[in-house]
Design a protein around this motif. Structure first.
Motif: not given
Length: 223
Positions: A27-28, A31, A35, A77, A81
């Motif tokens: 998950e890290q 993300v 980014d 992901f 959002q």
């Protein structure tokens, strides 16, 4: 002791522990990749993703089956959002043009804050070689179809909106939003009004084709 059962249980236990250890790091990295795409664009390199995730570059793809697997998770992901941003606008009552403007405004607002992620989603949607990666976008399309169908449902008529028509509408919306992101040749309010009007004309024609006479002043509520 049943040795075979013990071995099977031990394997499952080790596998579960391994998966639970990998999940937060996976998950890290997702993300971090989102980014990095937002900052550098869809052509971001593994080094930038690794740096943001705080892992060694060779370790990035140890947590994914392939580069496409990572791209698919980033797409899911980002779609989540976007869904979170747009869903409230799809659950209000009002006239059809006002509801559509609210939905387009929410989508454009999110795109304005995340322009490269929005471009990334639109491009991946059109890539036939990334079926798994498109699942996130398809889920968003499903939300739009369900919301539109709820507005057009009556006790006498249940409208089953064709996915192809809605997908075409979303392609038109994507193209309009991306053009604006690239050129900013209109104000945000102007582009929302223009795209919303185009969407309304198509949906009104679709409603007419199934016997639902909806005009600009018709009040709609989710049923």
């Amino acid at each position: 002791m049943d040795l075979a059962r013990w071995v099977d249980t031990a394997v499952v236990r080790r596998s579960t522990a391994h998966d639970s250890h990998r999940a937060p790091r996976r998950e890290q990295i997702v993300v971090a990749a989102a980014d990095a795409i937002e900052e550098y664009g869809a052509g971001v390199g593994t080094a930038q993703i690794a740096e943001r995730a705080g892992v060694a570059r060779p370790h990035v793809y140890r947590h994914f089956d392939s580069k496409e697997d990572l791209a698919g998770e980033v797409l899911r992901f980002a779609a989540d959002q976007l869904i979170d941003a747009v869903r409230p606008a799809m659950q209000v009552s009002g006239t059809a043009p006002a509801i559509i403007r609210g939905v387009i405004g929410a989508a454009l607002g999110w795109a304005a804050e995340h322009p490269n992620l929005y471009r990334f989603m639109a491009v991946r949607q059109q890539n036939k070689e990334t079926h798994r990666a498109r699942l996130g976008r398809t889920r968003f399309l499903g939300e739009v179809v369900a919301a539109a169908s709820a507005y057009l449902r009556t006790p006498e008529v249940e409208v089953d909106l064709p996915d192809g028509v809605m997908a075409g509408l979303m392609g038109m919306v994507d193209a309009g939003i991306i053009w604006w992101l690239d050129h900013h040749d209109e104000s945000q309010d102007e582009v929302v009004a223009r795209i919303a009007h185009q969407v309304w004309l198509i949906l009104r024609d679709l409603a007419d084709s199934v016997g639902l006479g909806i005009d600009d002043d018709s009040y709609l509520s989710v049923r």
